[in-house]
Write a protein that holds these residues in place. Structure first.
Motif, mmCIF file in Angstrom:
data_model
loop_
_atom_site.group_PDB
_atom_site.id
_atom_site.type_symbol
_atom_site.label_atom_id
_atom_site.label_comp_id
_atom_site.label_asym_id
_atom_site.label_seq_id
_atom_site.Cartn_x
_atom_site.Cartn_y
_atom_site.Cartn_z
ATOM 1 N N ILE A 78 6.089 6.247 15.424
ATOM 2 C CA ILE A 78 6.068 7.398 14.536
ATOM 3 C C ILE A 78 4.626 7.664 14.125
ATOM 4 N N HIS A 79 4.190 8.902 14.252
ATOM 5 C CA HIS A 79 2.854 9.307 13.813
ATOM 6 C C HIS A 79 3.019 10.189 12.576
ATOM 7 N N VAL A 80 2.516 9.741 11.447
ATOM 8 C CA VAL A 80 2.666 10.478 10.189
ATOM 9 C C VAL A 80 1.433 11.350 9.975
ATOM 10 N N ILE A 81 1.615 12.667 10.103
ATOM 11 C CA ILE A 81 0.538 13.625 9.906
ATOM 12 C C ILE A 81 0.415 13.917 8.414
ATOM 13 N N HIS A 82 -0.794 13.763 7.877
ATOM 14 C CA HIS A 82 -0.999 13.962 6.445
ATOM 15 C C HIS A 82 -2.467 14.231 6.174
ATOM 16 N N GLU A 83 -2.802 14.466 4.885
ATOM 17 C CA GLU A 83 -4.208 14.552 4.472
ATOM 18 C C GLU A 83 -4.411 13.849 3.125
ATOM 19 N N ASN A 84 -3.370 13.181 2.625
ATOM 20 C CA ASN A 84 -3.465 12.501 1.328
ATOM 21 C C ASN A 84 -2.843 11.111 1.420
ATOM 22 N N PRO A 85 -3.641 10.057 1.626
ATOM 23 C CA PRO A 85 -3.103 8.713 1.791
ATOM 24 C C PRO A 85 -2.396 8.169 0.552
ATOM 25 N N LEU A 86 -2.627 8.751 -0.606
ATOM 26 C CA LEU A 86 -1.970 8.271 -1.827
ATOM 27 C C LEU A 86 -0.463 8.467 -1.783
ATOM 28 N N TRP A 87 0.012 9.369 -0.925
ATOM 29 C CA TRP A 87 1.445 9.618 -0.830
ATOM 30 C C TRP A 87 2.149 8.708 0.177
ATOM 31 N N LEU A 88 1.406 7.859 0.883
ATOM 32 C CA LEU A 88 2.006 7.089 1.973
ATOM 33 C C LEU A 88 2.692 5.773 1.574
ATOM 34 N N PRO A 89 2.259 5.044 0.559
ATOM 35 C CA PRO A 89 2.823 3.712 0.310
ATOM 36 C C PRO A 89 4.343 3.624 0.241
ATOM 37 N N PRO A 90 5.060 4.530 -0.461
ATOM 38 C CA PRO A 90 6.530 4.403 -0.471
ATOM 39 C C PRO A 90 7.143 4.540 0.926
ATOM 40 N N LEU A 91 6.547 5.411 1.747
ATOM 41 C CA LEU A 91 7.061 5.567 3.108
ATOM 42 C C LEU A 91 6.720 4.348 3.950
ATOM 43 N N ALA A 92 5.503 3.845 3.794
ATOM 44 C CA ALA A 92 5.095 2.662 4.553
ATOM 45 C C ALA A 92 6.026 1.483 4.254
ATOM 46 N N GLU A 93 6.376 1.312 2.994
ATOM 47 C CA GLU A 93 7.273 0.218 2.620
ATOM 48 C C GLU A 93 8.635 0.376 3.285
ATOM 49 N N ALA A 94 9.170 1.605 3.284
ATOM 50 C CA ALA A 94 10.478 1.840 3.901
ATOM 51 C C ALA A 94 10.414 1.664 5.413
ATOM 52 N N PHE A 95 9.343 2.121 6.044
ATOM 53 C CA PHE A 95 9.189 1.959 7.489
ATOM 54 C C PHE A 95 9.095 0.478 7.851
ATOM 55 N N ASP A 96 8.262 -0.248 7.114
ATOM 56 C CA ASP A 96 8.055 -1.666 7.423
ATOM 57 C C ASP A 96 9.321 -2.476 7.169
ATOM 58 N N ARG A 97 10.134 -2.049 6.208
ATOM 59 C CA ARG A 97 11.359 -2.785 5.874
ATOM 60 C C ARG A 97 12.314 -2.835 7.063
ATOM 61 N N ILE A 98 12.337 -1.761 7.875
ATOM 62 C CA ILE A 98 13.257 -1.749 9.021
ATOM 63 C C ILE A 98 12.525 -1.988 10.338
ATOM 64 N N GLY A 99 11.246 -2.347 10.239
ATOM 65 C CA GLY A 99 10.485 -2.648 11.451
ATOM 66 C C GLY A 99 10.168 -1.436 12.296
ATOM 67 N N LEU A 100 9.990 -0.285 11.662
ATOM 68 C CA LEU A 100 9.708 0.949 12.395
ATOM 69 C C LEU A 100 8.218 1.028 12.715
ATOM 70 N N PRO A 101 7.841 1.068 13.988
ATOM 71 C CA PRO A 101 6.417 1.166 14.329
ATOM 72 C C PRO A 101 5.871 2.540 13.956
ATOM 73 N N TRP A 102 4.725 2.555 13.280
ATOM 74 C CA TRP A 102 4.181 3.839 12.849
ATOM 75 C C TRP A 102 2.669 3.752 12.695
ATOM 76 N N ALA A 103 2.055 4.919 12.653
ATOM 77 C CA ALA A 103 0.620 5.018 12.426
ATOM 78 C C ALA A 103 0.372 6.317 11.682
ATOM 79 N N GLU A 104 -0.704 6.370 10.922
ATOM 80 C CA GLU A 104 -1.025 7.601 10.225
ATOM 81 C C GLU A 104 -1.999 8.442 11.043
ATOM 82 N N LEU A 105 -1.857 9.742 10.922
ATOM 83 C CA LEU A 105 -2.748 10.690 11.585
ATOM 84 C C LEU A 105 -3.298 11.606 10.497
#
Length: 327
Positions: free
Chosen positions: A4-31
């Motif tokens: 999953i590539h997360v397109i954004h411009e504000n990293p402050l909004w990512l932590p809750p999503l990162a926690e949920a992604f990591d909880r289920i082992g979903l591979p992702w990267a920010e863009l």
């Protein structure tokens, strides 16, 4: 590996999503598209792209992030990549006027709205012509954290404001919207959250202390806009509360149909009820955030029924579908 590539411009909004992604082992990267360089002659990486570009990007010094994102999304679509909240969603994210046209086309009601090019004389004339009998709300067409959204009791009050209005409140696209003030029987609005085009839950937001569009804690901006009335004393109870019974099935179905017809996968849709009980939709936020306190109080935090949890599950399913099709 596909991810999953997360397109954004504000990293402050990512932590809750990162926690949920990591909880289920979903591979992702920010863009991060606050800036960037892309070789359009080369194919993009494999995976599913989740677009979280915000209409408020210009308020964080990223004036052209949305325009850059539009180009990147076109590149991704050209190469057949799955984009969650693709070009059509971005188009509505950055223009309330286009949101309102799409909402009305889907049979949903909006507050009466007049669009005016950024000109003080034209604004005042439009208020005299269309809103002379009552209060009027002024908001920029391209929103951002409530900046520039204000309620005025009269044309004279608006005129006084415009004389000394801060330059940074001018609409970034040059378009102001004038809108009816909605009298609600209770000082609340409702934000319905959808993931994968399906209803997740609804949050009732107390507006007595002013209303901030974004429910995430990192969105605090001070002076805020209250669509249900002017600011008063701060409420003792939490401002954000998840409704245990959700919203009525008929309204839920109409909102889901609007999302399906508009190419929007993930969104928070905000509406208010007037004194006659009529539902008026005034904002569609395709860069939705979730209120952690409300989810905790409702027993949803850390589960697949939370906003981030539902989103993680949906993106995992989209990634799996793409991998199966490629096999």
């Amino acid at each position: 590996m596909s991810k999953i590539h997360v397109i954004h411009e504000n990293p402050l909004w990512l932590p809750p999503l990162a926690e949920a992604f990591d909880r289920i082992g979903l591979p992702w990267a920010e863009l991060d598209l606050s800036r960037g360089t892309f070789d359009l002659s080369e194919p993009p990486p494999e995976g599913v792209f989740y677009n979280r570009m915000s209409a408020s990007s210009h308020t964080r010094g990223h004036r052209y992030a949305a325009e850059l994102t539009a180009g990147v999304l076109a590149w991704l679509v050209r190469h057949g990549r799955r984009v969650v909240n693709g070009p059509a969603a971005l188009d509505l994210e950055v223009s309330k006027a286009r949101q309102y046209a799409a909402l009305e086309q889907a049979g949903l009601s909006i507050p009466r709205t007049v669009m005016v090019q950024d000109d003080n004389a034209a604004l005042l004339e439009a208020v005299r012509r269309h809103f002379a009998s009552g209060p009027v709300i002024l908001k920029p067409n391209r929103g951002g954290k409530g900046l520039g959204v204000r309620l005025f009791a009269s044309v004279d009050q608006l005129a006084a404001h415009l004389e000394g209005a801060p330059a940074d409140e001018a609409p970034v696209d040059g378009i102001w919207l004038l809108q009816d003030y909605i009298r609600a029987p209770r000082p609340v609005i409702t934000r319905a959250e959808f993931v994968g085009g399906r209803f997740v839950y609804a949050v009732e937001v107390d507006t007595t202390a002013g209303f901030e569009l974004c429910p995430a804690e990192v969105c605090e901006v001070g002076d805020a806009f209250c669509p249900a009335g002017p600011a008063a004393s701060a409420p003792a109870a939490p401002r954000f509360n998840i409704l245990p019974d959700g919203i009525e099935p008929a309204l839920r179905g109409r909102l889901e149909a609007f999302l399906a017809g508009s190419g929007i996968d993930v969104a928070g849709i905000e509406f208010i009820r007037d004194t006659a009980g009529r539902v008026l939709v005034y904002d569609v936020n395709t860069n939705t955030n979730y209120n952690a306190g409300a989810e905790e109080a409702a027993g949803l935090a850390g589960t697949a029924r939370s906003g981030p949890g539902a989103l993680a599950a949906y993106l995992a399913a989209e990634l799996g579908r793409g991998q199966r099709q490629a096999a």
